[in-house]
Each structure stands twice: as C-alpha cells, then as structure tokens.
Design a protein around this motif. Structure first.
Motif, short mmCIF file in Angstrom:
data_model
loop_
_atom_site.label_atom_id
_atom_site.label_comp_id
_atom_site.label_asym_id
_atom_site.label_seq_id
_atom_site.Cartn_x
_atom_site.Cartn_y
_atom_site.Cartn_z
N ASP A 166 7.87 1.14 -0.22
CA ASP A 166 8.21 2.49 0.22
C ASP A 166 7.59 3.58 -0.64
O ASP A 166 7.78 4.77 -0.37
CB ASP A 166 9.74 2.62 0.21
N ASN A 167 6.82 3.20 -1.67
CA ASN A 167 6.18 4.20 -2.53
C ASN A 167 5.02 4.88 -1.81
O ASN A 167 4.41 4.28 -0.91
CB ASN A 167 5.68 3.55 -3.82
N PRO A 168 4.69 6.11 -2.20
CA PRO A 168 3.56 6.79 -1.56
C PRO A 168 2.26 6.02 -1.78
O PRO A 168 2.03 5.44 -2.84
CB PRO A 168 3.52 8.15 -2.27
N THR A 169 1.41 6.02 -0.77
CA THR A 169 0.11 5.37 -0.88
C THR A 169 -0.78 6.17 -1.82
O THR A 169 -0.84 7.40 -1.72
CB THR A 169 -0.55 5.27 0.50
N MET A 170 -1.47 5.46 -2.72
CA MET A 170 -2.34 6.15 -3.67
C MET A 170 -3.81 6.08 -3.23
O MET A 170 -4.18 5.33 -2.34
CB MET A 170 -2.19 5.56 -5.08
N ASP A 171 -4.62 6.86 -3.89
CA ASP A 171 -6.06 6.88 -3.65
C ASP A 171 -6.66 5.57 -4.17
O ASP A 171 -6.64 5.30 -5.37
CB ASP A 171 -6.68 8.08 -4.39
N HIS A 172 -7.19 4.76 -3.26
CA HIS A 172 -7.71 3.45 -3.67
C HIS A 172 -9.06 3.54 -4.36
O HIS A 172 -9.64 2.52 -4.73
CB HIS A 172 -7.79 2.51 -2.46
N ARG A 173 -9.56 4.75 -4.56
CA ARG A 173 -10.78 4.96 -5.36
C ARG A 173 -10.48 5.76 -6.64
O ARG A 173 -11.38 6.02 -7.42
CB ARG A 173 -11.82 5.71 -4.52
N GLY A 174 -9.21 6.14 -6.81
CA GLY A 174 -8.86 6.95 -7.98
C GLY A 174 -8.60 6.11 -9.22
O GLY A 174 -8.50 4.87 -9.16
N PRO A 175 -8.47 6.76 -10.38
CA PRO A 175 -8.32 6.03 -11.64
C PRO A 175 -7.03 5.22 -11.74
O PRO A 175 -7.02 4.14 -12.33
CB PRO A 175 -8.35 7.14 -12.70
#
Length: 394
Positions: free
Chosen positions: A32-41
């Motif tokens: 249920d956590n927000p999706t993060m940038d899969h190219r971010g650090p």
C-alpha cells in the motif's frame, strides 16, 4: 469494490489452496506504499537490499533474477537462457506441473524425454542416474525436476538427484522448479548443486502472484552465452547487468518488491529453520487427520511427503469437486481441486505460508463437517487426531 464476492458471508474467507496462499496484513500494508521512481536514487538502494535478501531464501551466493511474471514465466526463462533448439532434456513425470513444463519445452523446440511416473511418488534419483549413464555421448543438456509437485503433494529429493547426475559422470545442467517449496521447505541452491532454481511469489513467500525468480549458477550463466533459443524479455544478461546497481532494465513491479522485502523480513525474523519446522508440523497434523478420517493420502511414499500441501483421495464413487463445492458454500473455505488425471479424484489442502495451529484446526474442522454434508464415508476422528498431535498429546 475492494474485494469481489458473489455473496456476502460472515468471517474471513479461508484460502486453503496450495497457492496463492494467504497474504499477511503486514505484507498488504507494504503493498500500500506509494510507488517510487524506479530510476531514482532511492530505488537503487531498495533494489540492492531486496536482491541481497532474496539470495538468503534460496541459500545461494549466486545471482537471483526477479521477473514481473508468474512461475510459468520463470520456467520459460530457465529453458530459453540455457538451451538451444532440438536440445534433449530429461524430465520426470511427477504430476501435472511437471507435465506442463514438458509441454512448454516442446513448444519451444526442445526435445524432452519423460521418465514416466504414477503421480503418487516423486522423482527417483536411481532412474535418473541409469538414464544418464546410457547417454554415452552426453547429448542430454539438462535434467528438469519439480521439487514440490503441487498437484500430488510429493517432494523430490534434490540433493540426491544432484548426486545421481554426478555419479553418472554427466555434465547436464540441473534445473529445479521449487515454485511451491521455496520459503516453506528446506531448499539449498548452492549446497545441492542446482544450476537454475525456478520459483514464484505466491506460495511460501506469502505474496500475491506477480513475481517469479531464477537463481542461477556460474555454470548456467556460462551455458547462457551459447544458448540459441530466442529470448528478449527473459534474457538474464541485461537483468544481471542492471541488478548490479539495484536497478532493472525495464519497469519492475515496484510495489511487489516492497512486499517481497517485508515478507523476507518476516521469514528471517521467525528463522528459516523455525519456518521449515512449522510447515513440517502442520503437514504431519494434516496427514494424521486424513488417516483418522479413513481416507488416503495421494502421496504413497512417506519419504516423499510434502510439507506444503496434502492431496487427499476420495473413495470410488465420490466426487472431490462436489465436496469442495459444499465446503465453500457452507463454510466459505476454498480447497485445491484435482488437476489433470486427478480431477474430481482428489482435493488438496494447502498448509503453507502464513498459517499456525489454530488456522489449521479451523481448516480441518471445515473439511470434517464438509465430509459429513457431502456424504463421504469417513470416521469423525480427524480433527481430534490433529488436535492431539498439535497439543502434544498424540
């Protein structure tokens, strides 16, 4: 609609099929956590963390490749990365899923040779050794074995299969499906000399369907350099290169990786040995219940018993599908159906993943009541037998 049901029923649904298994609330919260940038650090940090943890569940120091797919995708990845058109492979008929893997190999242009089985026993190392000894030219390129055959409840002894291959002096790769075994039963990718281990997220790892895995040995990676089957999405090379920094060559299933990270934490907090012992205990209690009912376990060899599920044979003239239908209607509990040649002959009790003693006792109580409702001849003593065993009074 948060959860689809054709009718409103009180209480929580008992999902006692042998996978997908019940997903713990803690894992659901991770999803249920927000999706993060899969190219971010931040993703690179998480990716390296998860990839490091997942090696521990396979008990390997080698690469573990994670695909956004079901276990069927991991089957295909294992084959197309290591083999070439018209390669001969040895497979063992242990049940429905071994048969499906053979069918996939045929569709890919591989030539599987099937060691026949009766769906009541696991792979026999002695038969594998004899077959390989007869292959004087070493034309067989791989041996493919299902570790825990989910259709029958029979478990193959993979360390003995590796010993059989070695005793035959054969260079074949060892490819093993432990889709339903991983995280529930002991599996040692490195120590057992497995070249490709295939698995999925929805069973012992306690996740929803959606992730599949290949744990790969150095020998398997070397074989992939010369393998000629067409591959693109399933290619290990770009995955291994990107995974070195925690990233993936294409969009990964980000939220499923959150859930995997949490599920692995739960397993390691309990301790792998404790997880395996718990599954052994649930399985033994279930088999005692089956015997006390006067019914027959599908797996005919005690040395092949699975700790993940128990397939139960019904007496001739009685329908396993009708029994399952009565149980889901009356008690809101799902049991596994018989697959392939076992359709309507067996029902399967899943006792894997997030399950404890009280959960199992509820499951067995529902089955005992269902046997009565469906008119299946039995002795009403199964729940008592399991209770005595789990309470230490057997």
């Amino acid at each position: 609609m948060a959860y689809f049901q054709t009718r409103t029923t009180p209480g929580r649904h008992f999902l006692q099929i042998p996978g997908p298994s019940n997903v713990p609330d803690r894992v659901l919260r991770a999803l249920d956590n927000p999706t993060m940038d899969h190219r971010g650090p931040d993703f690179g940090v998480m990716g390296q963390q998860v990839l490091g943890k997942v090696k521990k569940i396979f008990q390997t120091e080698s690469n573990v490749i994670i695909f956004p797919a079901s276990g069927t995708g991991a089957w295909e990845a294992a084959l197309v990365n290591t083999l070439s058109p018209n390669d001969r492979v040895l497979m063992c008929e242990t049940g429905h899923f071994a048969s499906l893997w053979r069918e996939m190999a045929e569709r890919l242009g591989i030539r599987p040779e099937f060691l026949k089985g009766d769906w009541r026993r696991a792979a026999e190392p002695e038969a594998i050794e004899a077959y390989l000894r007869a292959d004087k030219g070493h034309e067989i390129k791989a041996v493919c074995v299902v570790h825990n055959e989910t259709s029958t409840g029979c478990t193959s002894r993979i360390a003995e299969v590796r010993a059989a291959i070695d005793a035959a002096g054969h260079p074949a790769l060892l490819l093993v499906d432990t889709i339903s075994g991983l995280g529930s039963m002991e599996f040692k990718h490195d120590a057992w000399g497995v070249d490709v281990t295939v698995s999925g997220s929805q069973k012992g790892l306690m996740l929803p369907p959606g992730l599949s895995f290949n744990a790969v040995s150095a020998k398997a990676i070397a074989a992939s350099k010369n393998a000629k089957l067409v591959r693109s999405f399933w290619d290990w090379g770009p995955m291994i290169a990107s995974n070195a920094t925690g990233y993936f060559p294409y969009t990964p299933a980000t939220n499923m990786l959150y859930a995997l990270d949490t599920a692995l934490d739960m397993i390691f907090e309990e301790g792998l040995d404790n997880v395996f012992a718990r599954h052994d205990r649930m399985a033994e209690a279930t088999r005692r219940a089956v015997r006390a009912w006067g019914l027959e376990v599908q797996c005919a060899e005690p040395r092949h018993y699975s700790s993940v599920l128990t397939a139960v044979r019904l007496p001739e003239g009685h329908s396993a599908n009708a029994l399952r239908a009565a149980i889901v209607e009356k008690f809101n509990m799902s049991l596994g159906n018989g697959l392939g040649q076992l359709n309507d002959r067996v029902f399967r009790i899943g006792h894997l993943g997030d399950i404890g003693e009280l959960h199992l006792m509820g499951t067995l109580s529902g089955i005992e009541m269902g046997l009565r409702i469906a008119g299946v001849p039995h002795k009403p003593e199964g729940v008592r037998a399991a209770m005595d065993y789990l309470s230490g009074n057997a």
